[in-house]
Design a protein around this motif. Structure first.
Motif, PDB file in Angstrom:
ATOM      1  N   SER A  13       0.842  -1.192   0.000  1.00 16.53           N
ATOM      2  CA  SER A  13       0.000   0.000   0.000  1.00 16.53           C
ATOM      3  C   SER A  13       0.869   1.231   0.000  1.00 16.53           C
ATOM      4  N   SER A  14       0.274   2.350  -0.424  1.00 16.83           N
ATOM      5  CA  SER A  14       1.027   3.592  -0.428  1.00 16.83           C
ATOM      6  C   SER A  14       1.422   3.982   0.988  1.00 16.83           C
ATOM      7  N   GLN A  15       0.605   3.622   1.969  1.00 10.95           N
ATOM      8  CA  GLN A  15       0.929   3.937   3.352  1.00 10.95           C
ATOM      9  C   GLN A  15       2.161   3.168   3.802  1.00 10.95           C
ATOM     10  N   THR A  16       2.256   1.902   3.404  1.00 16.70           N
ATOM     11  CA  THR A  16       3.433   1.091   3.748  1.00 16.70           C
ATOM     12  C   THR A  16       4.672   1.624   3.071  1.00 16.70           C
ATOM     13  N   ALA A  17       4.550   2.033   1.795  1.00 18.69           N
ATOM     14  CA  ALA A  17       5.691   2.583   1.062  1.00 18.69           C
ATOM     15  C   ALA A  17       6.203   3.845   1.731  1.00 18.69           C
ATOM     16  N   ARG A  18       5.269   4.698   2.187  1.00 20.04           N
ATOM     17  CA  ARG A  18       5.688   5.920   2.862  1.00 20.04           C
ATOM     18  C   ARG A  18       6.416   5.609   4.162  1.00 20.04           C
ATOM     19  N   ALA A  19       5.928   4.592   4.880  1.00 24.38           N
ATOM     20  CA  ALA A  19       6.571   4.209   6.131  1.00 24.38           C
ATOM     21  C   ALA A  19       7.972   3.677   5.872  1.00 24.38           C
ATOM     22  N   ASP A  20       8.115   2.844   4.849  1.00 21.92           N
ATOM     23  CA  ASP A  20       9.441   2.315   4.502  1.00 21.92           C
ATOM     24  C   ASP A  20      10.372   3.432   4.053  1.00 21.92           C
ATOM     25  N   ALA A  21       9.844   4.362   3.262  1.00 22.93           N
ATOM     26  CA  ALA A  21      10.661   5.495   2.823  1.00 22.93           C
ATOM     27  C   ALA A  21      11.125   6.295   4.026  1.00 22.93           C
ATOM     28  N   GLY A  22      10.253   6.469   5.005  1.00 26.04           N
ATOM     29  CA  GLY A  22      10.631   7.197   6.203  1.00 26.04           C
ATOM     30  C   GLY A  22      11.771   6.534   6.951  1.00 26.04           C
ATOM     31  N   THR A  23      11.806   5.204   6.924  1.00 29.38           N
ATOM     32  CA  THR A  23      12.908   4.485   7.576  1.00 29.38           C
ATOM     33  C   THR A  23      14.229   4.815   6.903  1.00 29.38           C
ATOM     34  N   PHE A  24      14.242   4.834   5.580  1.00 32.58           N
ATOM     35  CA  PHE A  24      15.469   5.172   4.852  1.00 32.58           C
ATOM     36  C   PHE A  24      15.875   6.627   5.094  1.00 32.58           C
ATOM     37  N   VAL A  25      14.912   7.508   5.231  1.00 33.58           N
ATOM     38  CA  VAL A  25      15.223   8.908   5.519  1.00 33.58           C
ATOM     39  C   VAL A  25      15.884   9.025   6.893  1.00 33.58           C
ATOM     40  N   GLN A  26      15.376   8.301   7.881  1.00 36.52           N
ATOM     41  CA  GLN A  26      15.990   8.339   9.209  1.00 36.52           C
ATOM     42  C   GLN A  26      17.412   7.801   9.171  1.00 36.52           C
ATOM     43  N   LEU A  27      17.638   6.756   8.399  1.00 35.15           N
ATOM     44  CA  LEU A  27      19.003   6.222   8.254  1.00 35.15           C
ATOM     45  C   LEU A  27      19.907   7.250   7.576  1.00 35.15           C
ATOM     46  N   ALA A  28      19.357   7.953   6.593  1.00 38.34           N
ATOM     47  CA  ALA A  28      20.146   8.971   5.883  1.00 38.34           C
ATOM     48  C   ALA A  28      20.549  10.098   6.821  1.00 38.34           C
ATOM     49  N   LYS A  29      19.657  10.457   7.742  1.00 35.20           N
ATOM     50  CA  LYS A  29      19.942  11.554   8.669  1.00 35.20           C
ATOM     51  C   LYS A  29      21.099  11.219   9.616  1.00 35.20           C
ATOM     52  N   THR A  30      21.291   9.949   9.907  1.00 38.34           N
ATOM     53  CA  THR A  30      22.333   9.553  10.864  1.00 38.34           C
ATOM     54  C   THR A  30      23.594   9.020  10.181  1.00 38.34           C
ATOM     55  N   ALA A  31      23.565   8.872   8.859  1.00 37.24           N
ATOM     56  CA  ALA A  31      24.729   8.335   8.143  1.00 37.24           C
ATOM     57  C   ALA A  31      25.883   9.325   8.168  1.00 37.24           C
ATOM     58  N   SER A  32      27.092   8.809   8.235  1.00 37.47           N
ATOM     59  CA  SER A  32      28.286   9.663   8.199  1.00 37.47           C
ATOM     60  C   SER A  32      28.457  10.248   6.800  1.00 37.47           C
ATOM     61  N   LEU A  33      28.963  11.483   6.765  1.00 37.81           N
ATOM     62  CA  LEU A  33      29.249  12.134   5.487  1.00 37.81           C
ATOM     63  C   LEU A  33      30.728  12.064   5.142  1.00 37.81           C
ATOM     64  N   ALA A  34      31.464  11.246   5.883  1.00 37.70           N
ATOM     65  CA  ALA A  34      32.904  11.150   5.642  1.00 37.70           C
ATOM     66  C   ALA A  34      33.228  10.581   4.270  1.00 37.70           C
TER      67      ALA A  34
END
Length: 407
Positions: A13-34
């Motif tokens: 569902s689109s709701q599930t896709a948005r939730a999964d996308a949000g997980t990747f966004v949270q990972l992106a926020k904490t990823a190192s930029l080194a």
């Protein structure tokens, strides 16, 4: 490097896709930029694959690109005069069978021009991984991956026999800012010509000259040193802006008026760069009455015989301009002069202004032909052969800095 594996998913569902996308966004926020933003870019791309309209992913991706991919890349690629000059110079100097080193790959344009000119192989280096990745795609899209190798590293890190099988016959670069020095061109090319190129290797560009002249512009002064706002005196704030970095748009709007001819400050031989700091004192003459607001400094580059580029007063293109503002504006008459002292190291230029010198004989001024504005900049003067020392890194000087001011 993070590898994102996505097995063939069942319909969601689109709701599930948005939730999964949000997980990747949270990972992106904490990823190192080194790593230069590579992992973060992958995470955000996956989030947008799952939900192309994810607000946070769109905002973070744009912020990432603006952080690691300077915006001047895009107007530079759109600069037709610059592109044509490099195309003609590369076609003139690159011969079939040449090994070419291209420093500062960007989108890969100059590397592809060298391949088109007949180079046996082009090695192009780009220290920013996201830019290097994009350049590989551009080069592949143009069918040149077999003739161009993108090295994701500084040119100082290239090892002959490891990254390149042999030294280069030609070194191509466009790593200058508005006054030639700000991207560490002298250090970079000194190392490249001595360690990465064959004896007698050709270079594009060949020479560069910094030119200074007196200019008048009330609009420039108002933009950088407004005297008052809403009745309040702002003059005590002015000392914080002594050098005006002028964008191409502001350059057109400010209408800088030359009050005298250009005077050479420094000349650079990019085939044998000298990284030794230098000092030059010059008298900038006034040929038209007016108020001097700044010392305008521009460059002239010779890419190849008869092929040049400039960011002078009568040029167009993507480069910004640099003007050294006077502490106090001065009214001058024909024959008056301002003494300036210019100094440079491997990465920066400074200019200071001395007291005005009145004309020695006003009558003599009126007997001389009036100074005339030239519609086209003069061709850069050839440099005399100089015996430069072998390259040694300049202590504390940045090399191949990835930031340029409005260039």
């Amino acid at each position: 490097m993070l590898k994102i594996q996505t097995p063939n998913p069942a319909p969601r569902s689109s709701q599930t896709a948005r939730a999964d996308a949000g997980t990747f966004v949270q990972l992106a926020k904490t990823a190192s930029l080194a790593d230069g933003g590579v992992q973060t870019s992958q995470l955000l791309a996956e989030a947008l694959r799952l939900d192309p309209h994810h607000h946070a992913a769109q905002v973070l991706q744009e912020r990432l690109h603006q952080t690691f991919v300077p915006r001047w890349h895009f107007p530079m690629l759109a600069d037709q005069a610059r592109n044509r000059a490099y195309a003609e110079a590369i076609a003139m100097k690159v011969k079939p069978g040449d090994i070419v080193l291209d420093i500062g790959c960007g989108a890969g344009l100059t590397a592809m021009l060298a391949a088109r000119a007949g180079a046996k192989h082009v090695y192009t280096c780009e220290q920013q991984p996201l830019i290097a990745q994009a350049a590989r795609r551009v080069i592949a899209d143009n069918g040149l991956s077999d003739r161009i190798t993108v090295l994701s590293k500084w040119s100082h890190e290239i090892v002959i026999g490891v990254d390149m099988p042999e030294q280069a016959d030609v070194v191509v670069s466009e790593i200058v800012d508005t006054v030639l020095l700000g991207e560490g061109a002298l250090d970079t090319l000194s190392h490249a010509m001595s360690a990465l190129a064959k004896p007698g290797a050709r270079a594009i560009p060949e020479t560069g000259t910094l030119v200074a002249q007196l200019v008048e512009s009330g609009a420039l002064l108002q933009q950088w040193r407004p005297q008052a706002a809403e009745g309040f005196d702002l003059s005590a704030f002015h000392h914080l802006a002594r050098v005006a970095q002028i964008t191409p748009g502001d350059f057109k709007a400010c209408g800088l008026r030359p009050l005298g001819p250009g005077t050479d400050l420094f000349q650079f031989d990019f085939t044998r760069p000298d990284v030794t700091p230098a000092r030059s004192s010059q008298r900038l003459s006034c040929s038209h009455s007016g108020v001097v607001h700044a010392v305008f400094v521009s460059f002239e580059m010779q890419l190849a015989p008869g092929i040049g580029l400039t960011n002078g007063l009568y040029s167009d293109g993507h480069w910004g301009r640099t003007a050294f503002l006077l502490d106090a504006s001065r009214r001058l008459s024909p024959g008056d002069c301002l003494q300036v002292t210019a100094q440079h190291d491997a990465a920066a230029l400074s200019v200071s202004v001395h007291d005005a010198e009145p004309a020695a004989d006003r009558a003599e001024v009126w007997l001389q032909p009036a100074w005339r504005l030239e519609a086209e900049p003069s061709e850069p003067k050839p440099l005399a052969a100089l015996d430069y020392p072998a390259w040694t890194p300049t202590p504390g000087a940045p090399v191949e800095a990835p930031v340029r001011a409005y260039s």
